[in-house]
Scaffold this active site. Structure first.
Site, PDB file in Angstrom:
ATOM      1  N   HIS A  16       0.859  -1.194   0.000  1.00  0.00           N
ATOM      2  CA  HIS A  16       0.000   0.000   0.000  1.00  0.00           C
ATOM      3  C   HIS A  16       0.892   1.239   0.000  1.00  0.00           C
ATOM      4  CE1 HIS A  16      -3.677  -2.282   0.825  1.00  0.00           C
ATOM      5  NE2 HIS A  16      -2.860  -3.082   1.484  1.00  0.00           N
ATOM      6  N   LEU A  17       0.703   2.080  -1.021  1.00  0.00           N
ATOM      7  CA  LEU A  17       1.522   3.299  -1.119  1.00  0.00           C
ATOM      8  C   LEU A  17       0.719   4.570  -0.878  1.00  0.00           C
ATOM      9  CD1 LEU A  17       3.756   2.531  -4.249  1.00  0.00           C
ATOM     10  CD2 LEU A  17       4.502   2.715  -1.869  1.00  0.00           C
ATOM     11  N   LYS A 100      -7.711  -7.065  -7.925  1.00  0.00           N
ATOM     12  CA  LYS A 100      -7.845  -7.370  -6.498  1.00  0.00           C
ATOM     13  C   LYS A 100      -9.304  -7.455  -6.112  1.00  0.00           C
ATOM     14  CE  LYS A 100      -6.503  -7.570  -2.121  1.00  0.00           C
ATOM     15  NZ  LYS A 100      -5.868  -6.611  -1.250  1.00  0.00           N
ATOM     16  N   ASP A 248       2.291  -6.262   2.562  1.00  0.00           N
ATOM     17  CA  ASP A 248       1.077  -5.568   3.008  1.00  0.00           C
ATOM     18  C   ASP A 248       1.439  -4.370   3.876  1.00  0.00           C
ATOM     19  OD1 ASP A 248      -1.613  -5.043   3.098  1.00  0.00           O
ATOM     20  OD2 ASP A 248      -2.043  -6.450   4.711  1.00  0.00           O
ATOM     21  N   HIS A 252      -0.476   4.138   7.991  1.00  0.00           N
ATOM     22  CA  HIS A 252      -1.556   4.957   8.562  1.00  0.00           C
ATOM     23  C   HIS A 252      -0.894   5.947   9.511  1.00  0.00           C
ATOM     24  CE1 HIS A 252      -5.076   2.663   7.205  1.00  0.00           C
ATOM     25  NE2 HIS A 252      -4.348   1.580   7.403  1.00  0.00           N
TER      26      HIS A 252
END
Ligand code: DOR
Ligand code: ZN
Length: 351
Positions: A16-17, A100, A248, A252
């Site tokens: 996740h970028l 996905k 993964d 955050h």
């Protein structure tokens, strides 16, 4: 005595970028070690068609630090409205290498996901026809199913019907956390593979909850009992080509995690490779680290191995990693495995 190992430069097949300032802050953490990453499409709004995937890919390329050699690989976020022709064109032209599947409501930004799996039957058939892999977030969302059982129930209730109805569909069970998922992969053929994250190799559910709640260990799928951690550890380090690395890594901001209703995700881009060396050494399987991080995934996705190399070094004394990554919007805590780590990346050769 210092010990070195040299592996082909690794790939991260689940990353996740995000976008904007967070993308610019986190991307260098990945490009310093990884040559390629499969970038997850769960942005707000999500990456659902060719146009989205093109602009997101451009934004990522813009954010690559000067001199770094890195290729983002793109995915579509499947919805019940995905246009099979658009998906096929995107796959055949190389714009995406997978799509996905998020069951609606399963995780961060998944409300556009699939509610009725019948509605994606034609898309899945088309994917099987063209060879486009389906990456799955394999958890059911039924509120009556306990959160610790959601992955195991998904296998029987959702995945088995999908692969029975669409034989030939290539599936990656993303971020597996259970012995059930390991056994599922082993019981199938080369069409079913799985990614395993760095953090799930270190933590079990006690680590999240005993002695006080640890928001930075909360992710989805949530870590399970120790016997499940052991099963995925055995799978990751055992050399079977159906298991490969997808960190993964999910950034955050700390204030979104350290709150009454915290977000799911562990940020591991910074220290994944040293942490993996630790696990593989502990399992007496350092010689399998290259397969897991640099070869099995490339083989599954049908891309050549990277030409660069990564040299990891074991020090005599424990190493430290940054506690957090600063961004213009706040700090992002780096995953702390909770044990002493002696490995660090000594050198990365790009070619
Ligand atoms: O822990 C997670 N974080 N699991 C996911 O499935 C999504 C990810 C995110 O995007 O934050
Ligand atoms: Zn993810």
């Amino acid at each position: 005595m210092n010990k070195n190992i040299r592996i082909i430069r690794p790939d991260d097949w689940h990353l996740h970028l995000r976008d904007g300032p967070i993308l610019r802050a986190v991307l260098p953490e990945t490009t310093q070690h990884f040559a390629r990453a499969l970038v997850m499409p769960n942005l707000l709004p999500p990456i659902i068609n060719s146009q989205d995937a093109k602009s997101y890919r451009d934004a990522i390329i813009q954010a690559i630090p000067d001199g770094a050699n890195f290729e983002p690989r793109m995915t579509f976020y499947l919805t019940e409205e995905t246009d099979p022709d658009d998906l096929a064109n995107a796959y055949n032209s190389g714009l995406i290498i997978a799509a996905k599947l998020y069951p609606a409501g399963v995780t961060t930004n998944s409300s556009w996901g699939v509610r009725n799996f019948e509605k994606v039957r034609t898309i899945l058939d088309r994917m099987a026809e063209i060879g486009c892999p389906l990456c799955v977030h394999g958890e059911v969302t039924d509120p009556n199913v306990d959160i610790f059982d959601r992955e195991a129930v998904f296998l029987d209730k959702i995945l088995t019907p999908i692969i029975t109805q669409t034989p030939g569909l290539r599936v990656v069970m993303e971020h597996i956390t259970t012995k059930d998922a390991v056994d599922y992969v082993l019981a199938h053929n080369k069409y079913v593979a799985a990614t395993i994250t760095t953090h799930h190799l270190f933590i079990n559910r006690n680590d999240i909850l005993v002695g006080g709640i640890k928001p930075h260990y909360y992710c989805l799928p949530v870590a399970k009992r120790e016997e499940h951690r052991v099963a995925i550890c055995t799978a990751a380090t055992g050399g079977d080509c159906r298991f490969f690395l997808g960190t993964d890594s999910a950034p955050h901001l700390d204030h979104h995690k350290e709150t009454a209703c915290g977000c799911a995700g562990c940020f591991t881009a910074t220290n994944s490779m040293p942490l993996l060396a630790h696990i593989f050494e502990q399992e007496n399987a350092l010689s399998n680290l290259e397969g897991f991080s640099s070869r099995h995934g490339a083989n599954f996705y049908g891309v050549p191995f990277n030409t660069g190399q990564l040299i990891l070094e074991k020090k005599d004394t424990p190493v430290t990693f940054p506690k957090s990554l600063p961004t213009p919007q706040g700090e992002i805590t780096v995953f702390d495995p909770g044990v002493k780590i002696y490995w660090q990346v000594k050198k990365m050769n790009e070619t």
